[in-house]
Scaffold this active site. Structure first.
Site, PDB file in Angstrom:
ATOM      1  N   LYS A  15       0.815  -1.223   0.000  1.00 40.57           N
ATOM      2  CA  LYS A  15       0.000   0.000   0.000  1.00 40.57           C
ATOM      3  C   LYS A  15       0.847   1.271   0.000  1.00 40.57           C
ATOM      4  O   LYS A  15       0.522   2.223  -0.700  1.00 40.57           O
ATOM      5  CB  LYS A  15      -0.870   0.040   1.258  1.00 40.57           C
ATOM      6  CG  LYS A  15      -2.226  -0.583   1.095  1.00 40.57           C
ATOM      7  CD  LYS A  15      -3.054  -0.364   2.363  1.00 40.57           C
ATOM      8  CE  LYS A  15      -2.181  -0.343   3.568  1.00 40.57           C
ATOM      9  NZ  LYS A  15      -2.571  -0.930   4.779  1.00 40.57           N
ATOM     10  N   ARG A 162      14.599  -9.400  10.791  1.00 41.17           N
ATOM     11  CA  ARG A 162      14.019  -8.378  11.658  1.00 41.17           C
ATOM     12  C   ARG A 162      13.226  -9.039  12.772  1.00 41.17           C
ATOM     13  O   ARG A 162      12.351  -9.846  12.515  1.00 41.17           O
ATOM     14  CB  ARG A 162      13.120  -7.459  10.847  1.00 41.17           C
ATOM     15  CG  ARG A 162      13.771  -6.145  10.527  1.00 41.17           C
ATOM     16  CD  ARG A 162      12.884  -5.308   9.707  1.00 41.17           C
ATOM     17  NE  ARG A 162      11.590  -5.107  10.374  1.00 41.17           N
ATOM     18  CZ  ARG A 162      10.722  -4.183   9.995  1.00 41.17           C
ATOM     19  NH1 ARG A 162      11.000  -3.408   8.988  1.00 41.17           N
ATOM     20  NH2 ARG A 162       9.583  -4.049  10.613  1.00 41.17           N
ATOM     21  N   ARG A 173      -0.800  -9.845  13.780  1.00 38.38           N
ATOM     22  CA  ARG A 173      -1.078  -8.574  13.108  1.00 38.38           C
ATOM     23  C   ARG A 173      -2.140  -8.762  12.030  1.00 38.38           C
ATOM     24  O   ARG A 173      -3.029  -7.945  11.853  1.00 38.38           O
ATOM     25  CB  ARG A 173       0.210  -8.047  12.458  1.00 38.38           C
ATOM     26  CG  ARG A 173       0.782  -6.814  13.138  1.00 38.38           C
ATOM     27  CD  ARG A 173       1.705  -6.070  12.183  1.00 38.38           C
ATOM     28  NE  ARG A 173       3.083  -6.512  12.301  1.00 38.38           N
ATOM     29  CZ  ARG A 173       4.041  -6.208  11.429  1.00 38.38           C
ATOM     30  NH1 ARG A 173       3.767  -5.475  10.365  1.00 38.38           N
ATOM     31  NH2 ARG A 173       5.271  -6.636  11.598  1.00 38.38           N
TER      32      ARG A 173
END
Ligand SMILES: [Zn+2]
Length: 216
Positions: A15, A162, A173
């Site tokens: 996005k 990460r 999430r």
């Protein structure tokens, strides 16, 4: 051409990238809630400080604070000339608030695009992210791999995964995202302005699909 655009899609759907490209190609501003928030916090504005306090305490940001923030940001733009919204609205309440706000300035969303990327693909994209602790370069084992496994192309330092990108975190999430976004998709579907675009593929192909919807 549709110029009052909302981008919807899970984290990792592209996005942010697509929002920037569309903003350039269409000549309308990208209004990104994440970026706006970072700017407010950096500038030490009243609303920025309030947000920072809430985030630090781990508390959920109450709707009223959220709405005040959006009003502050949105009031800086001439919305009737068009915009690409990214990161907002995120919940049904926010969508209803936005709808009311836009009505007051005599415009409305005419294009809510849902960038659809399956969860399995998102996990692949996000979890395979490798970061260079030395120079900050970011790689993706799947989309943008380093030449040598786990060695930075730029500086030769070892790459690390990460930490917040571990699969469980991403799954959580995504679950939160789907719960919040399902009613949002329905809201725009009922308003007759929902368009779904396949978000799998390279950046250029996805942009092309988005432009087809927008120009149609
Ligand atoms: Zn490096």
């Amino acid at each position: 051409m549709k110029t009052h655009i909302v981008l919807l899609g899970p984290p990792g759907s592209g996005k942010d990238t697509q929002g920037k490209i569309l903003s350039c190609k269409l000549g309308i501003p990208l209004i990104s809630s994440g970026e706006a928030l970072r700017t407010e916090i950096e500038n030490g504005s009243e609303i920025g400080l309030e947000f920072e306090k809430l985030i630090a305490s781990g508390a959920l940001v109450p709707d009223e604070v959220m709405f005040e923030f959006f009003t502050t940001i949105l009031s800086r733009y001439n919305l009737s000339e068009g915009f690409v919204l990214n990161g907002f609205p995120r919940t049904l309440k926010q969508a209803e608030f936005l709808s009311g706000y836009l009505k007051e300035v005599d415009c409305d969303i005419n294009c809510a695009i849902y960038i659809n990327v399956p969860d399995t693909e998102i996990i692949k994209r996000i979890c395979d992210r490798l970061l260079c602790g030395n120079c900050g370069a970011v790689y993706n084992a799947y989309l943008n791999p380093p030449k040598n496994v786990s060695i930075c192309d730029r500086c030769g330092a070892p790459l690390q995964r990460r930490e917040d990108d571990e699969e469980q975190v991403v799954l959580k999430r995504l679950e939160v995202y789907h719960n919040e976004t399902a009613p949002l998709i329905e809201f725009y579907r009922l308003a007759g302005v929902l368009f779904e675009v396949d978000g799998v593929g390279d950046i250029g192909s996805v942009t092309q699909r988005l432009l087809e919807v927008i120009n149609d």
